[in-house]
Design an enzyme around this catalytic site. Structure first.
Site, PDB file in Angstrom:
ATOM      1  N   ARG A  41      71.201  35.824   2.370  1.00 22.95           N
ATOM      2  CA  ARG A  41      72.218  36.724   1.933  1.00 22.95           C
ATOM      3  C   ARG A  41      73.192  36.215   1.071  1.00 22.95           C
ATOM      4  NH1 ARG A  41      72.162  40.659   7.530  1.00 22.95           N
ATOM      5  NH2 ARG A  41      70.277  41.792   7.060  1.00 22.95           N
ATOM      6  N   LYS A 198      57.254  51.709  19.254  1.00 21.79           N
ATOM      7  CA  LYS A 198      57.287  53.117  19.727  1.00 21.79           C
ATOM      8  C   LYS A 198      57.114  54.115  18.509  1.00 21.79           C
ATOM      9  CE  LYS A 198      60.285  52.120  23.887  1.00 21.79           C
ATOM     10  NZ  LYS A 198      61.715  52.671  24.386  1.00 21.79           N
ATOM     11  N   GLY A 351      62.859  43.523   9.705  1.00 25.29           N
ATOM     12  CA  GLY A 351      62.846  42.077  10.186  1.00 25.29           C
ATOM     13  C   GLY A 351      61.398  41.603  10.512  1.00 25.29           C
ATOM     14  N   GLY A 374      68.072  49.000   8.395  1.00 26.09           N
ATOM     15  CA  GLY A 374      68.201  50.471   8.836  1.00 26.09           C
ATOM     16  C   GLY A 374      68.180  51.231   7.488  1.00 26.09           C
TER      17      GLY A 374
END
Length: 397
Positions: A41, A198, A351, A374
């Site tokens: 980053r 999930k 990720g 996100g």
């Protein structure tokens, strides 16, 4: 998506001698000693910073690091290691400034790093007074942190609202371009791969994509729930039986559009969840009551790979099996290699997806690798990210 770009501001000559505030994403992993363990980053932020310095600007750069408590700075919250590493990459000292909200001294052609922005009181709630103070520090605000684009905070939204000029840095602009290419105006067929443990964590993404994609490939525990929805037995595999109706609704929504959710025809099973568990390939109709499905089978992987080779655009979020275990990595490996070999424009994020891309060495063959976890997921959900919203609004003024 129309936003003002920092490259255009520089091309106009306006940045010379101006105060430029860059919101970067320098939230890097550190070990117990506080040493940076991976600096991607920081390296990715250098082009924007160098652009500003080359243009003769007085440069301020800040970021969050970790999860500090507002108003309660601790040594572990400090950007000192980041400033040191950035200095090494730039070949110059990068002074670190604390308590900077009320004013920053920096000369044209110089750079300072502003201490962890999430320590400032009001940052996370996007306090208006803070936003106005931050805007007063600069002539040009540059948002170059896609990983925070889904958060409306002081240094991501408030400052953009009130700064004289608010624009997108090269990293953020590249994300906007890739997202637009993949989702707003994709070359078809558009294929999305959504995998994870999930359905509940990605149900809204699946529902949003079902309205747009030509093929929706599901993997991991999500695929197990879809197998239940298709009437197949999954043994003791991870799944969410309470969401079978939702999975069926996604399948039906795709079918109504002439699109599909391919259900595995074969799977790789084990009796225990372990790296040394014995892997057994079975037809999807032959899963025993004590079986765990840990990967798609070779027949399914080959079919999906063939379909990916015909795609015009591929969106990838999540490995399709437990690729960390060698016996259960084939499905993810085959899909990764198919994406790499495909002529489709591909965008990947998340990720675990990035870990798979690195494991199989296909970084250079993926069209665009998204840096925001996100934020990337919220884009797939069809949400308008706050950072995009305010930059578009400012560009329209």
């Amino acid at each position: 998506m129309k936003v003002l770009r920092f490259a255009d501001v520089i091309a106009s000559g306006f940045a010379d001698q101006k105060r430029v505030f860059i919101r970067a994403d320098l939230n890097v992993p550190q070990d117990a000693m506080g040493l940076i363990t991976e600096d991607t980053r920081i390296r990715a932020s250098v082009p924007c910073i160098q652009m500003a310095l080359n243009a003769g600007a007085a440069v301020m750069v800040t970021s969050h690091l970790g999860r500090p408590t507002e108003g309660a700075f601790k040594p572990a919250d400090s950007l000192a290691p980041v400033a040191k590493r950035l200095g090494e990459l730039l070949g110059r000292e990068v002074p670190l400034v604390a308590n900077w909200v009320d004013g920053v001294a920096v000369a044209p052609g110089q750079i300072v790093m502003l201490e962890n922005c999430r320590v400032n009181v009001g940052e996370k709630k996007n306090d208006e007074a803070l936003g106005r103070k931050l805007a007063g520090l600069c002539d040009i605000f540059v948002h170059d942190a896609f990983g925070t684009a889904h958060r409306a905070e002081g240094t991501t939204y408030g400052i953009a609202q009130y700064a004289p000029i608010a624009c997108a840095g090269p990293l953020l602009a590249a994300e906007i371009d890739a997202i637009s290419k993949a989702l707003a105006s994709p070359k078809r067929p558009l294929v999305a791969i959504v995998a994870g443990s999930k359905v509940s964590s990605k149900l809204t993404i699946l529902q949003a994509l079902a309205k747009n994609v030509d093929q929706l490939i599901v993997g991991g525990g999500i695929a197990n729930t879809f197998m239940l929805a298709a009437g197949l037995s999954i043994g003791k595999s991870l799944a969410e039986p309470s969401l079978v109706a939702d999975a069926k609704a996604v399948i039906d929504a795709m079918k109504a559009r002439g699109a599909e959710v391919p259900i595995p025809t074969d799977v790789v099973t084990a009796k225990t969840f372990a790296a040394d568990a014995v892997a057994t390939v079975k037809a999807a109709t032959s899963v025993a009551e004590d079986d765990l499905i840990l990967d798609i089978g070779p027949e399914t992987a080959a079919k999906l790979a063939a379909q990916l080779m015909q795609a015009g655009t591929i969106v990838w979020n999540g490995p399709v099996g437990v690729f960390e275990f060698p016996a259960f990595e084939n499905g993810t490996k085959v899909i990764a290699q198919a994406i790499a070999a495909s002529s489709a424009f591909s965008i990947a994020g998340g990720g675990d997806t990035l870990a798979a891309i690195a494991k199989y060495g296909i970084e250079d063959q993926v069209g665009y690798i998204s840096t925001g976890g996100g934020a990337f997921l919220e884009v797939l959900e069809g949400k308008t990210l706050p950072a995009f919203e305010i930059l578009q609004k400012r560009a329209a003024e």
